[in-house]
Design a protein around this motif. Structure first.
Motif, PDB file in Angstrom:
ATOM      1  N   LEU A 140       0.758  -1.273   0.098  1.00  0.00           N
ATOM      2  CA  LEU A 140      -0.097   0.002   0.121  1.00  0.00           C
ATOM      3  C   LEU A 140       0.906   1.109   0.089  1.00  0.00           C
ATOM      4  O   LEU A 140       1.669   1.378   0.698  1.00  0.00           O
ATOM      5  N   ASP A 141       0.360   2.250  -0.625  1.00  0.00           N
ATOM      6  CA  ASP A 141       1.352   3.667  -0.894  1.00  0.00           C
ATOM      7  C   ASP A 141       0.456   4.544   0.099  1.00  0.00           C
ATOM      8  O   ASP A 141       1.161   5.510   0.442  1.00  0.00           O
ATOM      9  N   GLU A 142      -0.698   4.256   0.350  1.00  0.00           N
ATOM     10  CA  GLU A 142      -1.244   5.365   0.996  1.00  0.00           C
ATOM     11  C   GLU A 142      -2.585   4.557   2.051  1.00  0.00           C
ATOM     12  O   GLU A 142      -3.007   3.820   1.491  1.00  0.00           O
ATOM     13  N   ILE A 143      -2.544   5.078   3.059  1.00  0.00           N
ATOM     14  CA  ILE A 143      -3.793   4.554   3.990  1.00  0.00           C
ATOM     15  C   ILE A 143      -4.286   5.814   4.601  1.00  0.00           C
ATOM     16  O   ILE A 143      -3.979   6.638   5.487  1.00  0.00           O
ATOM     17  N   ALA A 144      -5.628   6.111   4.205  1.00  0.00           N
ATOM     18  CA  ALA A 144      -6.544   7.119   4.231  1.00  0.00           C
ATOM     19  C   ALA A 144      -7.784   6.901   5.069  1.00  0.00           C
ATOM     20  O   ALA A 144      -8.572   6.050   4.690  1.00  0.00           O
ATOM     21  N   VAL A 145      -8.174   8.038   6.134  1.00  0.00           N
ATOM     22  CA  VAL A 145      -9.436   7.780   6.520  1.00  0.00           C
ATOM     23  C   VAL A 145     -10.149   9.078   6.345  1.00  0.00           C
ATOM     24  O   VAL A 145      -9.631  10.250   6.230  1.00  0.00           O
ATOM     25  N   ILE A 146     -11.337   8.723   5.525  1.00  0.00           N
ATOM     26  CA  ILE A 146     -11.988   9.946   5.052  1.00  0.00           C
ATOM     27  C   ILE A 146     -13.512   9.887   6.369  1.00  0.00           C
ATOM     28  O   ILE A 146     -14.034   8.975   6.137  1.00  0.00           O
ATOM     29  N   ASP A 147     -13.293  10.789   7.239  1.00  0.00           N
ATOM     30  CA  ASP A 147     -14.425  10.959   8.081  1.00  0.00           C
ATOM     31  C   ASP A 147     -15.441  11.760   7.760  1.00  0.00           C
ATOM     32  O   ASP A 147     -15.395  12.868   7.227  1.00  0.00           O
ATOM     33  N   SER A 148     -16.701  11.434   8.099  1.00  0.00           N
ATOM     34  CA  SER A 148     -18.058  12.092   8.054  1.00  0.00           C
ATOM     35  C   SER A 148     -18.299  12.970   8.925  1.00  0.00           C
ATOM     36  O   SER A 148     -19.278  13.625   8.994  1.00  0.00           O
ATOM     37  N   LYS A 195     -15.436  11.476  -2.682  1.00  0.00           N
ATOM     38  CA  LYS A 195     -14.200  12.635  -2.494  1.00  0.00           C
ATOM     39  C   LYS A 195     -12.874  12.107  -2.169  1.00  0.00           C
ATOM     40  O   LYS A 195     -11.979  12.423  -2.565  1.00  0.00           O
ATOM     41  N   ALA A 196     -12.850  10.741  -1.716  1.00  0.00           N
ATOM     42  CA  ALA A 196     -11.469   9.890  -1.833  1.00  0.00           C
ATOM     43  C   ALA A 196     -10.911   9.741  -3.104  1.00  0.00           C
ATOM     44  O   ALA A 196      -9.697  10.030  -3.208  1.00  0.00           O
ATOM     45  N   ILE A 197     -11.617   9.781  -4.151  1.00  0.00           N
ATOM     46  CA  ILE A 197     -11.203   9.633  -5.636  1.00  0.00           C
ATOM     47  C   ILE A 197     -10.415  11.079  -5.881  1.00  0.00           C
ATOM     48  O   ILE A 197      -9.024  10.949  -6.516  1.00  0.00           O
ATOM     49  N   TYR A 198     -10.564  11.998  -5.428  1.00  0.00           N
ATOM     50  CA  TYR A 198     -10.019  13.366  -5.643  1.00  0.00           C
ATOM     51  C   TYR A 198      -8.756  13.470  -4.542  1.00  0.00           C
ATOM     52  O   TYR A 198      -7.751  14.117  -4.937  1.00  0.00           O
ATOM     53  N   GLN A 199      -9.000  13.028  -3.413  1.00  0.00           N
ATOM     54  CA  GLN A 199      -8.068  13.179  -2.440  1.00  0.00           C
ATOM     55  C   GLN A 199      -6.690  12.232  -2.480  1.00  0.00           C
ATOM     56  O   GLN A 199      -5.664  12.471  -2.232  1.00  0.00           O
ATOM     57  N   LEU A 200      -7.121  11.011  -2.872  1.00  0.00           N
ATOM     58  CA  LEU A 200      -6.046   9.913  -2.781  1.00  0.00           C
ATOM     59  C   LEU A 200      -5.491  10.050  -4.194  1.00  0.00           C
ATOM     60  O   LEU A 200      -5.669  10.430  -5.096  1.00  0.00           O
ATOM     61  N   GLN A 201      -4.121   9.230  -4.025  1.00  0.00           N
ATOM     62  CA  GLN A 201      -3.232   9.245  -5.054  1.00  0.00           C
ATOM     63  C   GLN A 201      -3.188   7.924  -6.076  1.00  0.00           C
ATOM     64  O   GLN A 201      -2.769   8.116  -7.201  1.00  0.00           O
ATOM     65  N   LEU A 256     -11.155  15.163   6.936  1.00  0.00           N
ATOM     66  CA  LEU A 256     -12.706  15.422   7.076  1.00  0.00           C
ATOM     67  C   LEU A 256     -13.345  15.336   5.773  1.00  0.00           C
ATOM     68  O   LEU A 256     -12.860  16.295   4.681  1.00  0.00           O
ATOM     69  N   ALA A 257     -14.320  14.799   5.439  1.00  0.00           N
ATOM     70  CA  ALA A 257     -14.933  14.862   4.009  1.00  0.00           C
ATOM     71  C   ALA A 257     -15.308  16.205   3.662  1.00  0.00           C
ATOM     72  O   ALA A 257     -15.028  16.667   2.390  1.00  0.00           O
ATOM     73  N   GLU A 258     -15.866  16.864   4.389  1.00  0.00           N
ATOM     74  CA  GLU A 258     -16.273  18.418   4.106  1.00  0.00           C
ATOM     75  C   GLU A 258     -15.263  19.156   3.668  1.00  0.00           C
ATOM     76  O   GLU A 258     -15.493  20.429   3.153  1.00  0.00           O
ATOM     77  N   ASP A 259     -14.047  18.809   4.086  1.00  0.00           N
ATOM     78  CA  ASP A 259     -12.685  19.508   3.787  1.00  0.00           C
ATOM     79  C   ASP A 259     -12.184  19.394   2.412  1.00  0.00           C
ATOM     80  O   ASP A 259     -11.334  20.185   1.827  1.00  0.00           O
ATOM     81  N   ILE A 260     -12.672  18.334   1.816  1.00  0.00           N
ATOM     82  CA  ILE A 260     -12.230  17.967   0.471  1.00  0.00           C
ATOM     83  C   ILE A 260     -13.107  18.532  -0.630  1.00  0.00           C
ATOM     84  O   ILE A 260     -14.451  18.609  -0.540  1.00  0.00           O
ATOM     85  N   LEU A 261     -12.684  19.056  -1.554  1.00  0.00           N
ATOM     86  CA  LEU A 261     -13.449  19.984  -2.689  1.00  0.00           C
ATOM     87  C   LEU A 261     -14.573  20.855  -1.852  1.00  0.00           C
ATOM     88  O   LEU A 261     -15.626  20.316  -2.404  1.00  0.00           O
ATOM     89  N   PRO A 262     -14.118  21.676  -1.071  1.00  0.00           N
ATOM     90  CA  PRO A 262     -15.430  22.535  -0.522  1.00  0.00           C
ATOM     91  C   PRO A 262     -16.244  23.196  -1.430  1.00  0.00           C
ATOM     92  O   PRO A 262     -17.339  23.500  -0.872  1.00  0.00           O
ATOM     93  N   GLU A 263     -15.677  23.411  -2.606  1.00  0.00           N
ATOM     94  CA  GLU A 263     -16.622  24.286  -3.626  1.00  0.00           C
ATOM     95  C   GLU A 263     -17.874  23.459  -4.000  1.00  0.00           C
ATOM     96  O   GLU A 263     -18.807  23.955  -4.816  1.00  0.00           O
ATOM     97  N   LYS A 271     -22.125  16.569   1.718  1.00  0.00           N
ATOM     98  CA  LYS A 271     -23.501  15.674   1.869  1.00  0.00           C
ATOM     99  C   LYS A 271     -22.975  14.721   2.592  1.00  0.00           C
ATOM    100  O   LYS A 271     -21.719  14.255   2.989  1.00  0.00           O
ATOM    101  N   ARG A 272     -24.171  14.399   3.500  1.00  0.00           N
ATOM    102  CA  ARG A 272     -24.023  13.238   4.665  1.00  0.00           C
ATOM    103  C   ARG A 272     -23.935  11.896   3.758  1.00  0.00           C
ATOM    104  O   ARG A 272     -25.034  11.411   3.347  1.00  0.00           O
ATOM    105  N   GLY A 273     -23.297  10.978   4.066  1.00  0.00           N
ATOM    106  CA  GLY A 273     -23.557   9.583   3.434  1.00  0.00           C
ATOM    107  C   GLY A 273     -22.121   8.934   3.331  1.00  0.00           C
ATOM    108  O   GLY A 273     -21.258   9.588   2.982  1.00  0.00           O
ATOM    109  N   LYS A 274     -21.839   7.678   3.233  1.00  0.00           N
ATOM    110  CA  LYS A 274     -20.958   7.128   3.228  1.00  0.00           C
ATOM    111  C   LYS A 274     -20.326   7.069   1.677  1.00  0.00           C
ATOM    112  O   LYS A 274     -19.028   7.364   1.426  1.00  0.00           O
TER     113      LYS A 274
END
Lengths: 387, 322
Positions: free
Chosen positions: B65-73, B112-118, B92-99, B103-106
């Motif tokens: 694994l190159d990256e272990i990320a927690v995306i929290d709601s 948002k992980a698709i944008y944040q992770l490499q 924090l999910a709301e900090d990713i792509l704030p523009e 929304k709440r939900g898994k």
């Protein structure tokens, strides 16, 4: 290496242990989640062997009683040191073995006794590699089977009886408690008293009262046995069980007890007293009462001034660990019986020992590992030998 | 590709990927980056253990694994602190792509992980697994490493305790067997070969993740299967048996809400694909009943399966990755 060189190294040992935090904690979790009641440690031992194999250790094997071994060959290889942690726990495989990990502690059944000790054993080859430490002595890493309770140290007993290589010194590793420094064994005897009322029992007979009352009589008699203050002696009534339901007179009951004393003779005398009390009760009640002896230890040990104890005290002091000197009835006793200089060390602090939600603290573990490495290196350098 | 052939060729057991050295070599030869994403909401009791196991076994011991990320709601317990203390990258999910808002939900976290992770591959693993083991990640990623034509690997769990005869039933949970499998049988028969279509563990290539929309609620897994199937066909799927997953059991009432969300997503997909004629306007209130003081009363759950667009539609994503 001199004593002061060694003390200089302790800080780097601690740092190396901390750098392996995830590996160490993962080992605690994975080992702790494999149930290993006494005599059924095979899956846990298999896991440890796999860990040893992955690190390239030689002679990774299990013997016929289920002990797991890995041997790190020394650069000289003339001496053998033994590092042993018992693999079994007091918890049945029916117990939920889920381990929880919070930022500061690990929780779960048997986590301190002795999943942590075994996990450190499993992590040690990698730790030595990271520190670029190659011991001169061969290091035998042993996950001991059949240690606790009625297991009566059978695993270590078997190994020491059949091992052909002389052991120059040994360290026993226990999860808790950091600071523990045991270098002597007390005399101990573990027994079970079972009371059974025959199916065709004459309930009209005087004193007919069922197995629980009969066992209670025995307990009262045992608690009246006078115990000497010196040598220190105690009788521990450990567990009691019996009966089937609210409204039926119990037809069976069981008491597990332990006699501990600094004197083998006193242990012997107390056992004789207990036998007399049992015979007396049997005659009074006509219940069938049996006494089974499950485990014995002889008192003994190395001296407080032995170089191994002195080095261990120095290492603990250098790491600001307060030593807690206490005799042991575990693996150490068997090593002492074989005249092998040995001590037991604890790795961290914790609470709820032997309960299903046992807890151990994470941060002190690294201090505990530095201590273990410090003593191990001192042994390897010959600083712990009697001259 | 018929179902039998697919089951034979694209169904794996995690134990066949035991050779980590070989797996890492194959990964490195392809220059792949692999990210592990754990979506969380109040999981402080289990998150630490998951991270430690994955870091130890699949990063420190083997560089898989190159990256272990927690995306929290937005956990209100110590989930984020615990995760960070064991070395995960915590967002924090709301900090990713704030523009694009929050929304709440898994599904929102997964999207948002698709944008944040490499990673070229992202493996999603739920945080509530009690018997966590490295197989939950490598068992799902390995088919993608070894089989370039596979794009999406689902987990399933099949460990019989004891079975004496040659045949035994195998399948998913209650919602799968009562709702999803009958629906798939009616509309997408090949997808029935996916033994546990609702399992929360799967590994996916980035080129697939960025091209499909994400319902943010209960329907995310169902919609993924339909969308990937429609675009790339059955051969894009693999599934790996991970033996056993121990987790919290959900009450039947909760499964009712889940089914309601899945049905919304499913019906919308069948409409979009032209499989059914126009649907009437669908209600989004799920009603359940309880008895209080001898009287029946209804409980209304407002469940709207909102959907995020394919990540490729997001300008910031294209700038970052394209």
């Amino acid at each position: 290496m001199t004593v002061s060189d060694l003390k200089q190294q302790l800080h780097s040992y601690r740092e190396a242990a901390e750098s392996m935090r995830d590996i160490l904690l993962a080992n605690v979790v994975m080992i702790g989640e494999i149930p290993a009641p006494t005599c059924y440690e095979d899956q846990r031992v298999q896991f440890i062997q796999n860990r040893f194999s992955e690190c390239g250790l030689q002679n990774c094997s299990a013997d016929e009683v289920g002990n797991g071994f890995g041997i790190l060959n020394g650069s000289v290889g003339e001496r053998n040191l033994l590092l042993v942690a018992h693999a079994d726990t007091i918890f049945s495989d029916k117990v939920d073995h889920t381990i929880s990990l919070l930022s500061d502690r690990i929780m779960g059944p048997g986590v301190g006794d002795n999943s942590l000790g075994v996990a450190v054993l499993a992590s040690l080859p990698l730790l030595l590699e990271r520190l670029d430490i190659q011991l001169k002595s061969n290091l035998i890493l042993m996950a001991g089977a059949r240690s606790l309770g009625s297991g009566n140290l059978e695993g270590l007993r078997f190994f020491l009886h059949n091992n052909k290589q002389p052991i120059a010194g040994a360290l026993c590793v226990e999860g808790v408690k950091l600071g523990r420094l045991s270098y002597s064994s007390i005399g101990m005897l573990r027994g079970e008293i079972s009371v059974r009322v025959p199916e065709m029992y004459d309930w009209s007979r005087f004193g007919a009262s069922g197995a629980i009352i009969t066992l209670n009589d025995i307990i009262n008699k045992i608690t009246r046995i006078p115990l000497p203050k010196r040598p220190k002696t105690s009788i521990v009534l450990g567990t009691i069980e019996g009966g089937n339901s609210f409204n039926n007179i119990a037809t069976h009951s069981l008491l597990r007890f332990e006699i501990r004393s600094e004197s083998a003779e006193v242990v012997h005398d107390i056992l004789a007293e207990i036998r007399d009390r049992i015979t007396e009760t049997e005659l009074e009640s006509s219940a069938e009462i049996a006494l089974d002896i499950l485990a014995r230890r002889e008192p003994g040990g190395i001296d407080f001034r032995h170089p191994l104890v002195r080095q261990a005290r120095d290492v603990l002091k250098a790491l600001h660990i307060e030593p807690r000197v206490a005799p042991s009835t575990s693996e150490l006793a068997e090593l002492i019986r074989h005249d092998i200089p040995a001590i037991t060390l604890g790795l961290t602090t914790g609470k709820k020992h032997m309960q299903q939600v046992e807890e151990v603290d994470i941060e002190p573990i690294f201090q505990g590992i530095a201590q273990l490495l410090g003593v191990l290196v001192a042994m390897d350098e010959g600083l712990c030998d009697e001259h | 590709m018929n179902i039998d052939q697919w089951l034979r060729e694209n169904t794996f057991h995690y134990s066949s990927f035991w050779d980590f050295r070989h797996l890492v070599e194959a990964k490195e030869a392809q220059g792949l980056k692999i990210s592990l994403c754990i979506p969380t909401l109040n999981e402080e009791r289990t998150i630490g253990k998951e991270i430690v196991i994955f870091r130890s076994e699949l990063m420190s011991r083997y560089p898989f694994l190159d990256e272990i990320a927690v995306i929290d709601s937005g956990s209100t317990d110590n989930t984020r602190e615990v995760a960070a203390s064991f070395g995960a990258d915590v967002y924090l999910a709301e900090d990713i792509l704030p523009e694009v808002g929050s929304k709440r939900g898994k599904g929102e976290n997964l999207w948002k992980a698709i944008y944040q992770l490499q990673g070229d591959i992202i493996v999603y693993v739920d945080a509530d697994i009690k018997n966590i083991h490295p197989r939950f990640a490598y068992g799902l990623v390995a088919p993608l490493v070894y089989r370039p034509e596979i794009k999406y690997v689902k987990a399933f769990y099949d460990r019989p305790l004891a079975f004496s005869q040659g045949i035994r039933p195998s399948g998913g949970g209650r919602v799968t067997e009562i709702l999803v499998r009958p629906l798939f049988s009616l509309f997408f028969p090949e997808l029935t070969a996916i033994i546990q279509p609702l399992s929360g563990e799967y590994a996916v290539r980035r080129d697939v993740l960025e091209a499909i929309p994400f319902p943010i609620g209960y329907g995310v897994e169902t919609s993924h299967l339909i969308d990937v199937y429609s675009k790339w066909g059955m051969q894009a799927f693999g599934q790996t048996d991970l033996d056993q997953r121990v987790h919290r059991n959900q009450a039947t009432r909760d499964l009712g809400k889940m089914s309601f969300g899945i049905l919304q997503t499913f019906l919308n997909r069948t409409k979009a694909l032209g499989l059914v004629p126009e649907l009437p306007e669908l209600n989004n209130i799920m009603r359940q009943f309880q008895v209080k003081d001898g009287h029946f009363e209804q409980i209304e759950h407002h469940i709207v399966e909102e959907e995020r667009p394919p990540m490729l539609d997001i300008e910031a994503y294209r700038q970052k990755f394209k």
